[in-house]
Design a protein around this motif. Structure first.
Motif, PDB file in Angstrom:
ATOM      1  N   ILE A 243       0.831  -1.189   0.000  1.00  0.00           N
ATOM      2  CA  ILE A 243       0.000   0.000   0.000  1.00  0.00           C
ATOM      3  C   ILE A 243       0.878   1.256   0.000  1.00  0.00           C
ATOM      4  O   ILE A 243       1.885   1.298   0.693  1.00  0.00           O
ATOM      5  N   PHE A 244       0.537   2.227  -0.846  1.00  0.00           N
ATOM      6  CA  PHE A 244       1.344   3.440  -0.883  1.00  0.00           C
ATOM      7  C   PHE A 244       0.505   4.702  -1.110  1.00  0.00           C
ATOM      8  O   PHE A 244       0.581   5.663  -0.354  1.00  0.00           O
ATOM      9  N   GLY A 245      -0.306   4.677  -2.184  1.00  0.00           N
ATOM     10  CA  GLY A 245      -1.003   5.887  -2.612  1.00  0.00           C
ATOM     11  C   GLY A 245      -1.878   6.500  -1.531  1.00  0.00           C
ATOM     12  O   GLY A 245      -1.870   7.711  -1.330  1.00  0.00           O
ATOM     13  N   GLU A 246      -2.648   5.667  -0.833  1.00  0.00           N
ATOM     14  CA  GLU A 246      -3.525   6.168   0.228  1.00  0.00           C
ATOM     15  C   GLU A 246      -2.711   6.942   1.268  1.00  0.00           C
ATOM     16  O   GLU A 246      -3.114   8.013   1.722  1.00  0.00           O
ATOM     17  N   ILE A 247      -1.559   6.344   1.640  1.00  0.00           N
ATOM     18  CA  ILE A 247      -0.716   6.968   2.660  1.00  0.00           C
ATOM     19  C   ILE A 247      -0.156   8.283   2.123  1.00  0.00           C
ATOM     20  O   ILE A 247      -0.186   9.307   2.802  1.00  0.00           O
ATOM     21  N   HIS A 248       0.339   8.240   0.892  1.00  0.00           N
ATOM     22  CA  HIS A 248       0.961   9.434   0.311  1.00  0.00           C
ATOM     23  C   HIS A 248      -0.024  10.589   0.240  1.00  0.00           C
ATOM     24  O   HIS A 248       0.315  11.735   0.489  1.00  0.00           O
ATOM     25  N   ILE A 249      -1.290  10.282  -0.087  1.00  0.00           N
ATOM     26  CA  ILE A 249      -2.277  11.341  -0.234  1.00  0.00           C
ATOM     27  C   ILE A 249      -2.904  11.737   1.106  1.00  0.00           C
ATOM     28  O   ILE A 249      -3.092  12.912   1.386  1.00  0.00           O
ATOM     29  N   MET A 250      -3.218  10.752   1.943  1.00  0.00           N
ATOM     30  CA  MET A 250      -4.032  11.078   3.109  1.00  0.00           C
ATOM     31  C   MET A 250      -3.238  11.482   4.334  1.00  0.00           C
ATOM     32  O   MET A 250      -3.661  12.351   5.086  1.00  0.00           O
ATOM     33  N   THR A 251      -2.111  10.826   4.617  1.00  0.00           N
ATOM     34  CA  THR A 251      -1.436  11.090   5.889  1.00  0.00           C
ATOM     35  C   THR A 251       0.031  11.435   5.749  1.00  0.00           C
ATOM     36  O   THR A 251       0.612  11.981   6.688  1.00  0.00           O
ATOM     37  N   GLY A 252       0.659  11.113   4.645  1.00  0.00           N
ATOM     38  CA  GLY A 252       2.094  11.325   4.532  1.00  0.00           C
ATOM     39  C   GLY A 252       2.880  10.560   5.591  1.00  0.00           C
ATOM     40  O   GLY A 252       3.929  11.001   6.050  1.00  0.00           O
ATOM     41  N   GLY A 253       2.347   9.427   6.018  1.00  0.00           N
ATOM     42  CA  GLY A 253       3.052   8.601   6.994  1.00  0.00           C
ATOM     43  C   GLY A 253       2.732   8.962   8.439  1.00  0.00           C
ATOM     44  O   GLY A 253       3.008   8.207   9.349  1.00  0.00           O
ATOM     45  N   GLY A 254       2.152  10.143   8.638  1.00  0.00           N
ATOM     46  CA  GLY A 254       1.866  10.603   9.990  1.00  0.00           C
ATOM     47  C   GLY A 254       0.550  10.074  10.502  1.00  0.00           C
ATOM     48  O   GLY A 254      -0.052   9.232   9.852  1.00  0.00           O
ATOM     49  N   PRO A 255       0.033  10.520  11.598  1.00  0.00           N
ATOM     50  CA  PRO A 255       0.696  11.362  12.604  1.00  0.00           C
ATOM     51  C   PRO A 255       1.706  10.565  13.415  1.00  0.00           C
ATOM     52  O   PRO A 255       1.436   9.427  13.751  1.00  0.00           O
TER      53      PRO A 255
END
Lengths: 308, 286
Positions: A243-255
């Motif tokens: 999984i990558f895109g969801e993270i890149h768009i929604m949270t940027g790896g955070g909080p």
């Protein structure tokens, strides 16, 4: 329409008369375009990743200093990579079983021979055409803590607002929910296909023997569907680890790294820190984890899955 | 679909009607839940600026703003993104159909030395996750000066083991006798592929095409890596940057998202049955 089945690859051939060129020349010509692409964009990069993983590289990706297994050691001992592995593992455990179970329920509903059922089947498979960017951006809006529609629904039923994407305890669930929804189309299509392949005579025979619908589900549907569920689980685990895109768009790896999944970690290492060597090592570790997991799924699964 | 319908039961007519009613209720409810995010995207795309940021949010646009679509098309090159995605997806689809047809033909209609080894080699690439090859591929494309070009977006995906495997499975169902007959009539092997095998395997080609087009259309990570100019962004990257450019203006963002969603939705409507076949192909024991 031809059935997709495996036919034994070796078949008796009519003995051909002696030809001038050896028999491999022509098939190799047919294979050349694919072999060329796969060599340049799969086999070479695989070896190159192995090579890069034992070097310190400059931002151009040129190996500068041989460091042996240092990248692997530091990935496995420093917190960041292990943390991202743990986040990904949680993500897999959240999303894969729930996703398959929901898809199974949908398929059981949508397999009934009712008027207009095709429309429902189309609707249930509709997430197939929703891209990661589309789904993630719609949910980014719905998860908005101040004006998002989800918090509005919560307030209507008297629940407090939730900081969907900014609360470290909630964020991974929130992203996982989006991922389950987007994956539901694929899983639904698989389950529906599996259900439609169950021979109807089995149910008829069971009814004659006095089976009720629970018996039929437990002793016919689930065993007959087990290869499909197994396939969905194997593919689902691989997918969820990537999984990558969801993270890149929604949270940027955070909080605070709560959604820093492993591919996002590799991406940051490579394309934000420009440390291609370390990133290569981490990508290889991910590959290893996927390989081992898939192997064990087959080991365990093959014993439990009932093939016709 | 007659399946499932023949379950014999002796419940009363009332019970049956109740059961059917409950099933429809369940179907409608779940369908609504699943489509809700899409409904909501369309509804928000028609709202007035700021309307969506009110709390509680209005559940219906007070005065549908169709000009939102025109406005987002003015501030972002929406049609350029659509064209880019269309070109990239079409090239990848066409390329994969060609390479997979040729390779699938070799693996189904020929016997040759190393065939088993080469087939295993092809199939082994299905195990390699994309992340493992992504860094060298990025470096390759960059060293060839192909960043932000169509070849840069297309080249790595022109051949796949999945496509080869899928078409091989279709080709294997074609009777061998046809080839012998064609051979006797003086038909060469390439002509046999072109004029007999491919037409017979048309459903397989469409399946591969629909599947490849959709997955290329939805690609995210690779176009993110290899596009650095606004003009070369694909739809998916366009959506990502729409959010940077429009800030919290969700009515405009959603207008863009809805426009970007239409081609994939049309493809699903048209090719559902073929897509389903493609997905199922992997699930079949083999």
């Amino acid at each position: 329409m031809p059935e997709v089945t495996t036919v034994p690859a070796t078949r008796p051939r009519t003995s051909a008369p002696a030809r001038r060129k050896p028999d491999w020349v022509e098939p190799i010509l047919y294979l050349t375009p694919s072999l060329l692409i796969l060599t340049v964009f799969v086999f070479y990069p695989l070896l190159r990743t192995l090579y890069l993983s034992v070097f310190l590289t400059n931002p151009l990706g040129i190996p500068k200093l041989f460091v042996g297994l240092e990248h692997f050691v530091s990935a496995l001992t420093s917190g960041a990579f292990l943390h991202s592995m743990w986040v990904s593992t949680q993500f897999v455990l959240y999303t894969v079983p729930v996703g398959i179970l929901l898809a199974l329920c949908l398929a059981l509903l949508a397999v009934k021979p009712l008027r207009g059922i095709k429309i429902f089947q189309l609707i249930f498979s509709s997430p197939l055409c929703i891209s990661v960017a589309t789904g993630a951006s719609i949910f980014l809006m719905m998860y908005n803590p101040l004006s998002g529609i989800l918090n509005y629904f919560l307030s209507v039923v008297g629940l407090p607002k939730v900081s969907w994407l900014t609360d470290p305890k909630v964020a991974l669930w929130a992203v996982g929910f989006v991922s389950i929804w987007m994956r539901l189309g694929f899983n639904f299509v698989l389950m529906l296909g599996g259900l439609q392949n169950v021979p109807q005579e089995l149910y008829e025979a069971a009814v004659v023997d006095g089976a009720n619908s629970w018996h039929k589900t437990r002793h016919i549907t689930l065993p007959m569907l087990s290869p499909t569920i197994f396939f969905a689980a194997v593919v689902g685990v691989i997918h969820a680890f990537q999984i990558f895109g969801e993270i890149h768009i929604m949270t940027g790896g955070g909080p605070s790294d709560a959604t820093n999944v492993v591919v996002f970690q590799v991406y940051q290492m490579a394309f934000q820190n420009w440390e291609f060597g370390a990133a290569s090592a981490q990508a290889l570790l991910l590959f290893l984890v996927i390989l081992v997991l898939t192997y064990f799924q087959f080991k365990v699964g093959e014993r439990r899955v009932h093939y016709q | 679909m007659a399946r499932g319908g023949s379950i014999i039961n002796n419940k009363s007519a009332f019970g049956r009607h109740l059961g059917t009613g409950l099933t429809y209720a369940g179907l409608l409810f779940t369908a609504f839940l699943m489509l809700f995010p899409l409904f909501w995207a369309v509804i928000v795309s028609l709202m007035r600026p700021g309307e969506v940021n009110q709390f509680p949010p209005p559940l219906w646009p007070s005065d549908p703003q169709w000009q939102n679509y025109a406005e987002v098309a003015r501030s972002v090159p929406v049609f350029r993104y659509l064209a880019n995605s269309l070109i990239v997806s079409s090239l990848v689809t066409g390329g994969q159909i060609v390479t997979a047809s040729l390779a699938g033909y070799a693996f189904s209609f020929f016997q040759f030395k190393w065939k088993g080894f080469l087939f295993a080699l092809f199939m082994s690439t299905m195990m390699v996750p994309w992340e493992v090859t992504m860094i060298p591929n990025f470096l390759t494309i960059r060293s060839l000066n192909l960043v932000s070009t169509y070849p840069g977006l297309v080249l790595p995906f022109l051949a796949t083991a999945f496509g080869t495997f899928l078409l091989r499975q279709f080709f294997l169902t074609i009777p061998r006798d046809l080839e012998d007959a064609a051979r006797i009539d003086g038909c060469g092997r390439f002509r046999f592929l072109w004029s007999i095998v491919l037409p017979l395997a048309r459903p397989g080609l469409i399946t591969l095409g629909a599947y490849t087009f959709l997955s290329t259309w939805n690609q995210y990570l690779w176009p993110l890596l290899v596009t650095d100019t606004k003009e070369m962004r694909t739809v998916q990257i366009g959506i990502r940057f729409l959010m940077n450019e429009e800030g919290q203006q969700f009515h405009l963002i959603m207008a863009g998202v809805v426009m970007f969603m239409i081609p994939a939705a049309l493809l699903l409507l048209w090719g559902q049955k073929y897509l389903v076949k493609g997905l199922m192909a992997g699930a079949v024991k083999g």
